[in-house]
Design a protein around this motif. Structure first.
Motif, mmCIF file in Angstrom:
data_model
loop_
_atom_site.group_PDB
_atom_site.id
_atom_site.type_symbol
_atom_site.label_atom_id
_atom_site.label_comp_id
_atom_site.label_asym_id
_atom_site.label_seq_id
_atom_site.Cartn_x
_atom_site.Cartn_y
_atom_site.Cartn_z
ATOM 1 N N ILE A 1 -28.510 -10.980 37.295
ATOM 2 C CA ILE A 1 -27.984 -11.988 38.273
ATOM 3 C C ILE A 1 -26.361 -11.854 37.150
ATOM 4 O O ILE A 1 -25.489 -12.092 36.874
ATOM 5 N N ALA A 2 -27.119 -12.030 35.435
ATOM 6 C CA ALA A 2 -26.628 -11.567 34.088
ATOM 7 C C ALA A 2 -25.392 -10.465 34.890
ATOM 8 O O ALA A 2 -23.695 -10.967 34.212
ATOM 9 N N ALA A 3 -25.574 -9.330 35.388
ATOM 10 C CA ALA A 3 -24.875 -8.324 35.302
ATOM 11 C C ALA A 3 -23.420 -8.813 35.958
ATOM 12 O O ALA A 3 -22.552 -8.290 36.291
ATOM 13 N N GLU A 4 -24.347 -9.337 37.197
ATOM 14 C CA GLU A 4 -23.019 -10.163 38.467
ATOM 15 C C GLU A 4 -22.325 -11.275 37.049
ATOM 16 O O GLU A 4 -21.806 -11.639 38.501
ATOM 17 N N GLY A 5 -21.968 -11.577 36.239
ATOM 18 C CA GLY A 5 -21.494 -12.326 35.592
ATOM 19 C C GLY A 5 -21.972 -13.894 36.360
ATOM 20 O O GLY A 5 -20.909 -14.714 36.514
ATOM 21 N N ARG A 6 -23.023 -14.000 37.025
ATOM 22 C CA ARG A 6 -23.599 -15.557 37.576
ATOM 23 C C ARG A 6 -24.528 -16.393 36.714
ATOM 24 O O ARG A 6 -24.725 -15.335 35.720
ATOM 25 N N SER A 7 -25.259 -16.971 36.925
ATOM 26 C CA SER A 7 -25.902 -18.137 35.899
ATOM 27 C C SER A 7 -26.961 -18.633 37.158
ATOM 28 O O SER A 7 -27.145 -18.446 38.297
ATOM 29 N N ILE B 1 -40.797 -7.974 37.119
ATOM 30 C CA ILE B 1 -39.788 -7.889 37.938
ATOM 31 C C ILE B 1 -38.703 -9.340 37.430
ATOM 32 O O ILE B 1 -37.900 -9.090 37.699
ATOM 33 N N LEU B 2 -39.133 -10.423 36.893
ATOM 34 C CA LEU B 2 -38.475 -11.031 36.505
ATOM 35 C C LEU B 2 -37.005 -10.776 35.408
ATOM 36 O O LEU B 2 -36.387 -11.781 35.714
ATOM 37 N N GLU B 3 -37.364 -10.235 34.838
ATOM 38 C CA GLU B 3 -36.901 -9.294 33.506
ATOM 39 C C GLU B 3 -35.874 -8.763 34.165
ATOM 40 O O GLU B 3 -34.703 -8.462 34.178
ATOM 41 N N GLU B 4 -35.687 -7.645 35.364
ATOM 42 C CA GLU B 4 -35.281 -7.454 36.120
ATOM 43 C C GLU B 4 -34.475 -8.440 37.255
ATOM 44 O O GLU B 4 -32.781 -8.117 36.999
ATOM 45 N N VAL B 5 -34.526 -9.699 37.840
ATOM 46 C CA VAL B 5 -33.829 -9.999 38.668
ATOM 47 C C VAL B 5 -32.611 -10.774 37.497
ATOM 48 O O VAL B 5 -31.649 -10.731 37.910
ATOM 49 N N LEU B 6 -33.270 -11.136 36.278
ATOM 50 C CA LEU B 6 -31.943 -12.637 35.269
ATOM 51 C C LEU B 6 -31.663 -11.381 34.852
ATOM 52 O O LEU B 6 -29.966 -11.463 34.126
ATOM 53 N N ALA B 7 -32.201 -9.601 34.450
ATOM 54 C CA ALA B 7 -30.304 -8.595 34.614
ATOM 55 C C ALA B 7 -29.573 -8.182 35.544
ATOM 56 O O ALA B 7 -28.179 -8.489 35.173
#
Ligand code: SAH
Length: 416
Positions: free
Chosen positions: A389-395, A381-387
């Motif tokens: 966020i990254a895909a949206e260019g956010r930190s 779940i966490l990996e998907e969430v981090l991906a």
């Protein structure tokens, strides 16, 4: 063309507060090119007021015991199909430690309304979690007394989430019958109490509850602004088969039939596509009787429990409450597992709440079926969430991610 174009409709907070009809007009809007103006306005306000960081909250569903009979919810007391659990203190603390070691600085303790989670026990759990390190504690334990709320704040709880679910009092009554021991409380009054006790205060509604009209939803949004909420969580209503709504003839309610079939085909629902339960099985127990006015029916004014409406609510909430923390909720990720969170982030959201409930319990906390995360591990779940966020260019937010609305309120207070 353009006879009733929303392109000319203002998309700013002052205009919404001055002319609340604008909210309803935006909620009803379906034209993608006009909606683009709404998404852009919300994204701009989000960037200017709360920045690019996406704050993570690790959620632990500590008990699925519940004394309430909310007609929308799968863990309602009368649902005998639920296997009940209550996590042990040690398990909760271990889980919070895992959240902290994943670099997440907020833990959310959520549960059914479970009186066995008594004041002192909860206080002990809060203290132990706060001793783990720099971590904010958010509670979502239902309707609790002022004494309990005060104690928990004193021992370190930072935030409390309690949705008012709908601002329409008749609809609320229908869905949320009072506690038989009279110990429940008015949620709006509770929100005021939380604010006085210096909590960061979160609330929200479900989108597309059968019986909810566009005017109701516009009023919900206005109430967010009036309550000056620090956090606003809204998600689509998702039909649970083992509730009074799930047992009715689902074809009656526009937009719900596809939901239940989706849930069934993903293997999470106990009702087969097209299956209709007998009318006498409408409520969970023979003692339960349908209230007058059941089932709720909004006819052509019914709000659909869909993705698009959810994005509109996120975007309008952002514009109305610029400094609030607004999650892209799990319910949204449930109806669109690929893009729900990403589009939420793009249209006003700045928070995601990945689930850290131990897997053996998670599948028992089915407030609605097909919860996005019941089948994967916390790590996935966490990996998907981090991906996302990254895909949206956010930190990813670094600290506890305190609501800027709360911080502003503190600064403006005459006696800090
Ligand atoms: N017992 C706590 C926590 C409830 S779960 C409380 O009552 O505050 C958190 C939220 O899930 C609820 O407030 C409700 O808005 C939402 N929820 C419950 N059933 C749902 C359903 N079937 N579909 C979508 N959201 C639901």
């Amino acid at each position: 063309m353009g006879l009733c174009s929303n392109a000319a409709l203002p998309v700013d907070r002052e205009a919404f507060l001055r002319e609340p009809e604008l909210l309803e007009a935006w909620l009803r809007e379906l034209d993608p090119s006009r909606l683009e103006a709404l998404w852009q306005a919300a994204d701009r306000v989000r960037r200017e007021c709360v920045g690019d960081e996406v704050h993570l909250r690790g959620i632990i569903e500590i008990s699925n015991f519940c004394v309430r009979r909310c007609a929308y919810c799968g863990i309602r007391a009368p649902n005998s199909r639920v296997t009940r659990y209550r996590m042990a203190e040690e398990e909760i603390v271990a889980c919070a430690a895992e959240i902290l070691s994943a670099g997440i600085h907020t833990v959310v303790l959520q549960a059914g309304e479970d009186p066995a989670l008594d004041a002192d026990w909860v206080a002990r759990v809060i203290r132990r979690i706060k001793q783990l390190g720099p971590i904010a504690v958010t509670l979502s334990l239902g309707e609790r007394s002022d004494q309990e709320l005060r104690l928990w704040r004193e021992v370190g709880a930072d935030r409390y989430l309690v949705r008012f679910e709908t601002s329409n009092p008749e609809l609320y009554q229908l869905y949320h019958p009072p506690r038989s021991d009279g110990r429940g409380r008015d949620r709006l009054e509770m929100l005021r109490a939380l604010r006085e006790l210096d909590y960061e205060v979160g609330s929200g509604v479900m989108i597309g509850l059968p019986g909810q009209t566009w005017a109701d939803l516009a009023n919900d949004l206005l109430l967010f602004a009036k309550l000056d909420l620090d956090m606003i969580g809204c998600g689509p209503f998702i039909l649970h088969p083992d509730t009074p709504l799930g047992n009715r003839d689902i074809a009656e309610v526009e937009g719900l039939a596809s939901k239940i079939e989706h849930a069934s085909s993903s293997g999470h629902a106990a009702i087969a596509p097209g299956e209709r339960r007998s009318p006498e099985a409408k409520w969970n127990t023979p003692e339960e009787t349908a209230p007058a006015g059941w089932p709720p029916n909004a006819g052509p004014e019914q709000v659909p429990a869909d993705e698009l409406t959810t994005y509109k609510v996120i975007a309008l909430s952002r514009i109305l409450c610029p400094w609030a923390n607004i999650p892209a909720t799990t319910a949204l990720a449930t109806i669109n597992p690929q893009m729900g969170r990403r589009l939420g982030l793009r249209r006003g959201a700045n928070v995601i709440m990945p689930n850290f409930t131990p897997q053996k319990y998670r599948k028992m906390y089915q407030i609605y079926p097909g919860k996005a995360e019941t089948i994967t591990t916390s790590r996935t779940i966490l990996e998907e969430v981090l991906a996302a966020i990254a895909a949206e260019g956010r930190s990813v937010g670094k600290g506890p991610g305190t609501s800027p609305n709360f911080l502003r309120r503190k600064r403006m207070a005459p006696h800090p």
